[in-house]
Design a protein around this motif. Structure first.
Motif, short mmCIF file in Angstrom:
data_model
loop_
_atom_site.label_atom_id
_atom_site.label_comp_id
_atom_site.label_asym_id
_atom_site.label_seq_id
_atom_site.Cartn_x
_atom_site.Cartn_y
_atom_site.Cartn_z
N TYR A 222 38.07 44.79 37.38
CA TYR A 222 37.57 43.54 37.93
C TYR A 222 36.97 42.74 36.76
O TYR A 222 36.14 43.27 36.00
CB TYR A 222 36.51 43.80 38.99
N ALA A 261 40.71 51.20 44.06
CA ALA A 261 40.24 49.81 43.99
C ALA A 261 38.73 49.74 44.24
O ALA A 261 38.00 49.01 43.54
CB ALA A 261 40.99 48.95 44.99
N VAL A 265 35.73 48.39 41.69
CA VAL A 265 34.69 47.44 42.10
C VAL A 265 33.30 48.01 41.84
O VAL A 265 32.40 47.33 41.33
CB VAL A 265 34.88 47.05 43.59
N SER A 268 32.46 47.79 38.26
CA SER A 268 32.20 46.42 37.80
C SER A 268 30.76 46.00 38.06
O SER A 268 30.19 45.21 37.30
CB SER A 268 33.17 45.45 38.49
N ARG A 290 33.21 41.59 46.95
CA ARG A 290 33.91 41.69 45.67
C ARG A 290 35.27 42.35 45.84
O ARG A 290 36.22 42.00 45.14
CB ARG A 290 33.06 42.45 44.66
N GLU A 293 37.62 39.69 46.81
CA GLU A 293 37.99 38.89 45.64
C GLU A 293 39.02 39.63 44.79
O GLU A 293 40.00 39.05 44.32
CB GLU A 293 36.75 38.59 44.80
N TYR A 294 38.78 40.91 44.59
CA TYR A 294 39.69 41.74 43.80
C TYR A 294 41.06 41.81 44.46
O TYR A 294 42.10 41.70 43.79
CB TYR A 294 39.08 43.13 43.64
#
Length: 300
Positions: A222, A261, A265, A268, A290, A293-294
Motif C-alpha cells: 500500500y 491483502a 494493509v 502500511s 484502507r 482503497e487498496y
C-alpha cells in the motif's frame, strides 16, 4: 477462531534519519498480536524479564491480547534490539542484540493452547518452534516465520520444521539464502518442494509474493508516504494475514489472497509511527477503509 502466536517480546531502540526512540515496545509477537487483534482473539506466548513494565502487559490486555502465556522471569532481562535505518528507510543495520531471556525460551503450552486451531510461530529459534509444534494437537493451520540467523545455524531443524508446517513466511533475501537460488521465483518454487503448502515472501516496500502448488501471484505494498519506522512491518503483515484467516476459519485460495491483502494493509499502518503507536490508534473501521482503497488500486 482464537489465534496463538509464539515469539519475541522485546525492548527496541530505533534510530532513523529523523529521530531516535529508546527502549520502546517491540518484538515479533507484539507486532503480530496488535495487528491480528482487529480480526480475532489473540493469545500471546512469550517471555520477559523482571525489567518488563506491568503497564505494557496491561496495554496488550486493553487491546484484546490474551497475555496468560507471557512468562516473567525474575532476575533476568527482557530481549533487547537496537537498530539504525539508512536514509532510504529500506536498509538497516543491527547495532546491538541482547537475547537475555530469549536465549533459553522453550515454552510449555497450557492444555487450552495445545488445542489451538490456528498457530503462528513468529521469528525465533527453530528448535523452540519445533518444540511448540510438537505440543499442539490437531491444528487447522500452522505457519512459521524465520530469519537468516536460524537458516545458517539450525538448517537441519528448519528443514524438519518445513515438512511439518502448512505455511512459511520470510523476506526475499532469506528466501534466496534458504533455497540457495538467485531468483525469487526459483526460490519460491524450491521452498515449496521442501514441504509447506504455501510460501509467502515479503518484499518490504514492494509488497509480497505468494507461492502454492497451484498458483503464484504478487501483491504490491500500500503506497503510504508516511514511513516513520519500518520496524515490525513484516510481523504486522503476518498478524493481519493470520488474523483474517482465523476469523474466517478457512484458508482456501481466495481467502488466502484476501488475507495477504489485509496483511499488507496492517503493515502500511505500522510504518507510519514508531513502535506499535500507530496500531494502537486505529480501529477495524480504519483497516476496512484502507482495505477498500487498496482494493480499488488493484482493480482495472
Amino acid at each position: 477462531m482464537p489465534l496463538v502466536v509464539v515469539g519475541s517480546v522485546a525492548f527496541d531502540s530505533v534510530e532513523t534519519p529523523q529521530a531516535v526512540r529508546e527502549r520502546v515496545l517491540g518484538g515479533s509477537a507484539v507486532y503480530f498480536s496488535l495487528a491480528a487483534r482487529f480480526f480475532t482473539k489473540v493469545r500471546l506466548v512469550g517471555v520477559v524479564g523482571e525489567d518488563w513494565p506491568a503497564e505494557y502487559t496491561a496495554l496488550l490486555q486493553t487491546h484484546s491480547v490474551d497475555t496468560a502465556g507471557l512468562q516473567v522471569v525474575s532476575g533476568a532481562k527482557t530481549f533487547f534490539w537496537r537498530g539504525r535505518y539508512h536514509a532510504n528507510m529500506n536498509e538497516r543495520e543491527t547495532l546491538d542484540v541482547q537475547l537475555n531471556v530469549m536465549a533459553n525460551f522453550n515454552p510449555v503450552l497450557s492444555q487450552e493452547l495445545r488445542r489451538c486451531k490456528f498457530l503462528f510461530l513468529a521469528n525465533g529459534s527453530t528448535k523452540m518452534q519445533l518444540n511448540v509444534l510438537s505440543q499442539c494437537v490437531g491444528p487447522m493451520l500452522t505457519v512459521a516465520d524465520t530469519m537468516d540467523h536460524w537458516i545458517r545455524t539450525e538448517p537441519q531443524e528448519l528443514r524438519e520444521l518445513m515438512g511439518r508446517v502448512d505455511g512459511l513466511v520470510l523476506n526475499d533475501s532469506e528466501a534466496k539464502l534458504l533455497a540457495q537460488r538467485d531468483s525469487l521465483l526459483g526460490a519460491g518454487r524450491t521452498l515449496l518442494e521442501m514441504g509447506p503448502r504455501f510460501i509467502v515472501i515479503k518484499k518490504g516496500e514492494h509488497g509480497a509474493l505468494f507461492f502454492s502448488k497451484h498458483e503464484m501471484y504478487v501483491l504490491p505494498a500500500y503506497p503510504t508516504d508516511r514511513v516513520v519506522d519500518p520496524t515490525g512491518a513484516g510481523d504486522s503483515f503476518a498478524g493481519g494475514m493470520m488474523g483474517y484467516l482465523a476469523e474466517q476459519a478457512d484458508y482456501a485460495p481466495e481467502t488466502l489472497k484476501r488475507a495477504m491483502a489485509y496483511g499488507i494493509v496492517a503493515a502500511s499502518f505500522t510504518v507510519e509511527d514508531f513502535s506499535v503507536d500507530r496500531l494502537l490508534k486505529i480501529t477495524r473501521e480504519d483497516v476496512e477503509l484502507r482495505m477498500e482503497e487498496y482494493r480499488r488500486m488493484l482493480t482495472f
